[in-house]
Design an enzyme around this catalytic site. Structure first.
Site, PDB file in Angstrom:
ATOM      1  N   ASN A 208      -4.425   3.215   5.583  1.00 60.68           N
ATOM      2  CA  ASN A 208      -3.694   2.192   5.529  1.00 60.68           C
ATOM      3  C   ASN A 208      -3.461   2.211   7.066  1.00 60.68           C
ATOM      4  O   ASN A 208      -3.479   3.033   8.453  1.00 60.68           O
ATOM      5  CB  ASN A 208      -2.735   0.975   4.906  1.00 60.68           C
ATOM      6  CG  ASN A 208      -1.173   2.190   4.970  1.00 60.68           C
ATOM      7  OD1 ASN A 208      -0.095   1.793   5.967  1.00 60.68           O
ATOM      8  ND2 ASN A 208      -0.994   3.076   3.539  1.00 60.68           N
ATOM      9  N   LYS A 286     -17.675  17.117  -1.283  1.00 64.15           N
ATOM     10  CA  LYS A 286     -18.194  15.420  -0.462  1.00 64.15           C
ATOM     11  C   LYS A 286     -18.801  14.927  -1.557  1.00 64.15           C
ATOM     12  O   LYS A 286     -19.955  15.670  -1.953  1.00 64.15           O
ATOM     13  CB  LYS A 286     -18.641  15.939   0.892  1.00 64.15           C
ATOM     14  CG  LYS A 286     -18.951  15.117   1.932  1.00 64.15           C
ATOM     15  CD  LYS A 286     -19.650  14.795   2.883  1.00 64.15           C
ATOM     16  CE  LYS A 286     -19.651  14.021   3.383  1.00 64.15           C
ATOM     17  NZ  LYS A 286     -20.651  13.533   5.009  1.00 64.15           N
ATOM     18  N   PRO A 303       3.458   6.783  -8.195  1.00 61.67           N
ATOM     19  CA  PRO A 303       5.105   6.382  -8.083  1.00 61.67           C
ATOM     20  C   PRO A 303       5.280   5.800  -6.869  1.00 61.67           C
ATOM     21  O   PRO A 303       5.121   5.680  -6.116  1.00 61.67           O
ATOM     22  CB  PRO A 303       5.974   7.865  -8.158  1.00 61.67           C
ATOM     23  CG  PRO A 303       5.292   8.958  -7.440  1.00 61.67           C
ATOM     24  CD  PRO A 303       3.454   8.403  -7.679  1.00 61.67           C
ATOM     25  N   PHE A 322      11.352  -1.858   2.403  1.00 64.95           N
ATOM     26  CA  PHE A 322      11.196  -2.661   3.268  1.00 64.95           C
ATOM     27  C   PHE A 322      10.240  -3.005   3.065  1.00 64.95           C
ATOM     28  O   PHE A 322       9.456  -2.706   1.590  1.00 64.95           O
ATOM     29  CB  PHE A 322      10.144  -1.797   4.360  1.00 64.95           C
ATOM     30  CG  PHE A 322      11.080  -1.628   5.442  1.00 64.95           C
ATOM     31  CD1 PHE A 322      11.824  -0.830   5.552  1.00 64.95           C
ATOM     32  CD2 PHE A 322      10.665  -2.039   7.035  1.00 64.95           C
ATOM     33  CE1 PHE A 322      12.692  -0.139   6.690  1.00 64.95           C
ATOM     34  CE2 PHE A 322      11.014  -2.441   7.990  1.00 64.95           C
ATOM     35  CZ  PHE A 322      12.535  -0.869   7.531  1.00 64.95           C
ATOM     36  N   LYS A 336      11.826  -7.889  -4.596  1.00 57.43           N
ATOM     37  CA  LYS A 336      11.563  -6.828  -4.467  1.00 57.43           C
ATOM     38  C   LYS A 336      12.780  -6.278  -4.683  1.00 57.43           C
ATOM     39  O   LYS A 336      12.619  -4.687  -5.387  1.00 57.43           O
ATOM     40  CB  LYS A 336      10.359  -6.302  -2.676  1.00 57.43           C
ATOM     41  CG  LYS A 336       9.731  -5.906  -3.279  1.00 57.43           C
ATOM     42  CD  LYS A 336       8.540  -5.325  -2.063  1.00 57.43           C
ATOM     43  CE  LYS A 336       6.965  -6.097  -2.134  1.00 57.43           C
ATOM     44  NZ  LYS A 336       6.419  -6.275  -0.942  1.00 57.43           N
ATOM     45  N   LYS A 340      13.594  -2.913  -7.827  1.00 59.07           N
ATOM     46  CA  LYS A 340      13.024  -1.339  -7.153  1.00 59.07           C
ATOM     47  C   LYS A 340      14.388  -0.842  -7.019  1.00 59.07           C
ATOM     48  O   LYS A 340      14.808   0.424  -6.847  1.00 59.07           O
ATOM     49  CB  LYS A 340      12.479  -1.370  -5.935  1.00 59.07           C
ATOM     50  CG  LYS A 340      10.998  -1.979  -5.222  1.00 59.07           C
ATOM     51  CD  LYS A 340      10.152  -1.217  -4.451  1.00 59.07           C
ATOM     52  CE  LYS A 340       8.980  -2.008  -4.176  1.00 59.07           C
ATOM     53  NZ  LYS A 340       7.936  -0.675  -4.478  1.00 59.07           N
TER      54      LYS A 340
HETATM   55  N1  CTP Z   1       7.209   1.768  -1.838  1.00 58.92           N
HETATM   56  C1  CTP Z   1       7.595   3.580  -2.410  1.00 58.92           C
HETATM   57  N2  CTP Z   1       6.796   3.623  -3.028  1.00 58.92           N
HETATM   58  C2  CTP Z   1       5.974   2.920  -3.450  1.00 58.92           C
HETATM   59  C3  CTP Z   1       5.269   1.892  -2.699  1.00 58.92           C
HETATM   60  C4  CTP Z   1       6.171   1.158  -1.999  1.00 58.92           C
HETATM   61  O1  CTP Z   1       8.686   4.075  -1.566  1.00 58.92           O
HETATM   62  N3  CTP Z   1       4.957   3.853  -3.659  1.00 58.92           N
HETATM   63  C5  CTP Z   1       8.448   1.024  -0.734  1.00 58.92           C
HETATM   64  C6  CTP Z   1       7.889   1.218   0.253  1.00 58.92           C
HETATM   65  O2  CTP Z   1       8.203   2.184   1.431  1.00 58.92           O
HETATM   66  C7  CTP Z   1       9.048  -0.348   0.941  1.00 58.92           C
HETATM   67  C8  CTP Z   1       8.941  -0.688  -0.520  1.00 58.92           C
HETATM   68  O3  CTP Z   1       8.974   0.760  -1.523  1.00 58.92           O
HETATM   69  O4  CTP Z   1      10.099   0.058   0.990  1.00 58.92           O
HETATM   70  C9  CTP Z   1       8.312  -2.273  -0.868  1.00 58.92           C
HETATM   71  O5  CTP Z   1       6.828  -1.416   0.008  1.00 58.92           O
HETATM   72  P1  CTP Z   1       5.642  -2.988   0.256  1.00 58.92           P
HETATM   73  O6  CTP Z   1       4.375  -1.906   0.711  1.00 58.92           O
HETATM   74  O7  CTP Z   1       6.409  -3.918   0.444  1.00 58.92           O
HETATM   75  O8  CTP Z   1       5.582  -3.035  -1.660  1.00 58.92           O
HETATM   76  P2  CTP Z   1       4.715  -2.917  -2.808  1.00 58.92           P
HETATM   77  O9  CTP Z   1       5.530  -2.552  -3.304  1.00 58.92           O
HETATM   78  O10 CTP Z   1       3.792  -2.092  -2.470  1.00 58.92           O
HETATM   79  O11 CTP Z   1       4.396  -4.403  -3.789  1.00 58.92           O
HETATM   80  P3  CTP Z   1       2.835  -5.122  -2.797  1.00 58.92           P
HETATM   81  O12 CTP Z   1       2.519  -4.081  -2.446  1.00 58.92           O
HETATM   82  O13 CTP Z   1       2.721  -5.520  -4.529  1.00 58.92           O
HETATM   83  O14 CTP Z   1       3.878  -6.256  -1.865  1.00 58.92           O
END
Ligand code: CTP
Length: 404
Positions: A208, A286, A303, A322, A336, A340
């Site tokens: 990303n 590959k 996870p 975040f 969230k 979480k």
């Molecule tokens: N995060 C994490 N591990 C993951 C996914 C997310 O630690 N596998 C943490 C990110 O570092 C951030 C928070 O979770 O602090 C939220 O990340 P975000 O991408 O906004 O949310 P997601 O949990 O991925 O949910 P969605 O993509 O459905 O919005």
């Protein structure tokens, strides 16, 4: 501050008059203050007042034979516990970021290997200019400490950010950097940053656009307050923040393992943009382009690192996540936080057009158990500094799990 040596660089801004008060306060606390005046600064304060208050001679010329004979400029820059630039104009910040050394002040700043604190002071448009914000980011990434600027009415008649911090705030920052007790001394902090790369085959991956800027700035800000800080970073092009232990990882699974290995910590901030999925079995060779048949990737969920830290047996006292959202930012962030199990969520809008990913500034909301606090648009460095201060206030008085 008995005997602490402060090298004070005064650059040319109207706020230079406040620096006279700073010198007085430093002297009252027993600091030894040597001052450098830039050419422009001497239009705002006189060498005589600076010398009288610092009870030391004032240095102005790069090519002064008498100064060189008495104390060479390299020695002048090295024989200090802290170099303070107050006021720090947009111009001197730009020169520092670029490594320009065209007068005594900037030469000393380039030649020094002691910590530097800058107190920016300028017009609001100059402060908010991408060039200034970029320069500041560069300096912070190099380990330069920043105090202020404050927001309010400016000398030019405009209102906004750009006022030099008051002398007592600058003094507090100097004390934090030179004194024995910095705000987060004795605390351990863990920060995740950057993207994760999930391999498809040896040459391709799912990734990303996260630059890691915000996470790296948070690690730098926590370290600047004295925390023993570990940064677990996915692939980024950023330099390691000074004073931070960096663990480089690539995938979400590696990031999780690296984070859990660092517990217990006092505070964890998960700023990484972790890939939600990985390819269930990445190929060792590959993937070849079979004629007319695009491959199907089978994904499995990664996870959740933030949830794992928040639910860990040795849970940090404070867990901050975040929420990167493109719509209903606050509502999603509130959900969230609960889902979480973390204490705070920093919600940011990453919709197309906001330029948060890869950019220098961020508009966030701090979501806690007690409510939602909107923050103004700030540089990522400033968001980091504020967050570090809030973390330090939240931890105050709580026994450290890392010390158990
Ligand atoms: N995060 C994490 N591990 C993951 C996914 C997310 O630690 N596998 C943490 C990110 O570092 C951030 C928070 O979770 O602090 C939220 O990340 P975000 O991408 O906004 O949310 P997601 O949990 O991925 O949910 P969605 O993509 O459905 O919005």
């Amino acid at each position: 501050m008995d005997g602490k040596r402060i090298l004070l660089v005064i650059s040319g801004g109207i706020a230079a008059y406040k620096t006279l008060d700073l010198i007085r306060r430093l002297r009252e606390r027993g600091a030894v203050v040597r001052c450098i005046l830039t050419e422009a600064a001497s239009h705002f304060v006189t060498p005589l007042s600076v010398a009288a208050l610092s009870e030391n001679r004032v240095y102005q010329e790069l090519f002064s034979l008498t100064d060189e004979a008495e104390m060479g400029h390299i020695r002048l820059s090295r024989e200090a516990d802290l170099v303070v630039v107050a006021p720090a104009t947009a111009n001197i910040l730009a020169k520092m970021a670029a490594g320009i050394a065209d007068d005594l002040a900037t030469t000393l700043l380039l030649a020094t290997n002691t910590p530097i604190l800058v107190a920016p002071a300028m017009n609001v448009v100059m402060w908010e200019h991408p060039a200034t914000q970029r320069n500041l980011t560069v300096l912070v990434e190099r380990g330069v400490h920043v105090v202020g600027p404050a927001t309010g009415e400016l000398a030019c008649g405009e209102t906004g950010a750009g006022r030099m911090e008051e002398p007592e705030a600058i003094l507090a920052a100097i004390l934090a950097l030179t004194g024995p007790g910095v705000a987060l001394a004795g605390r351990r902090a863990l920060v995740t940053s950057g993207p994760t790369f999930e391999p498809i085959d040896p040459v391709r991956f799912l990734g990303n656009r996260s630059s890691g800027r915000q996470g790296h700035a948070i690690a730098a800000a926590l370290a600047a307050l004295g925390a023993d800080t570990v940064l677990v970073s996915g692939p980024t092009s950023l330099p390691d923040p000074p004073g931070v232990t960096v663990r480089r990882v690539s995938t979400a699974l590696e990031m999780l393992a690296a984070c859990l290995a660092e517990l217990p910590v006092d505070a964890a901030v998960c700023a990484a943009a972790v890939a939600d999925w990985r390819v269930d079995a990445s190929l060792e060779r590959k993937l070849k382009k079979a004629a007319g048949r695009p491959p199907t990737l089978h994904l499995v969920e990664n996870p959740d690192i933030l949830a794992a830290i928040a639910g860990a047996e040795r849970r940090p006292l404070l867990v901050v996540g975040f929420a990167a959202e493109t719509e209903d930012v606050v509502a999603h962030a509130v959900a969230k936080r609960q889902a979480k199990g973390c204490d705070w969520v920093i919600a940011n809008d990453v919709a197309p057009g906001t330029a948060v990913f890869g950019g220098d500034s961020n508009t966030v909301h701090l979501v806690t158990a007690t409510g939602v606090e909107p923050w103004p648009t700030l540089s990522k460095v400033e968001v980091a500094r504020r967050l570090a201060e809030r973390i330090s206030a939240a931890l105050a008085g709580q026994p450290s799990p890392a010390a158990r």
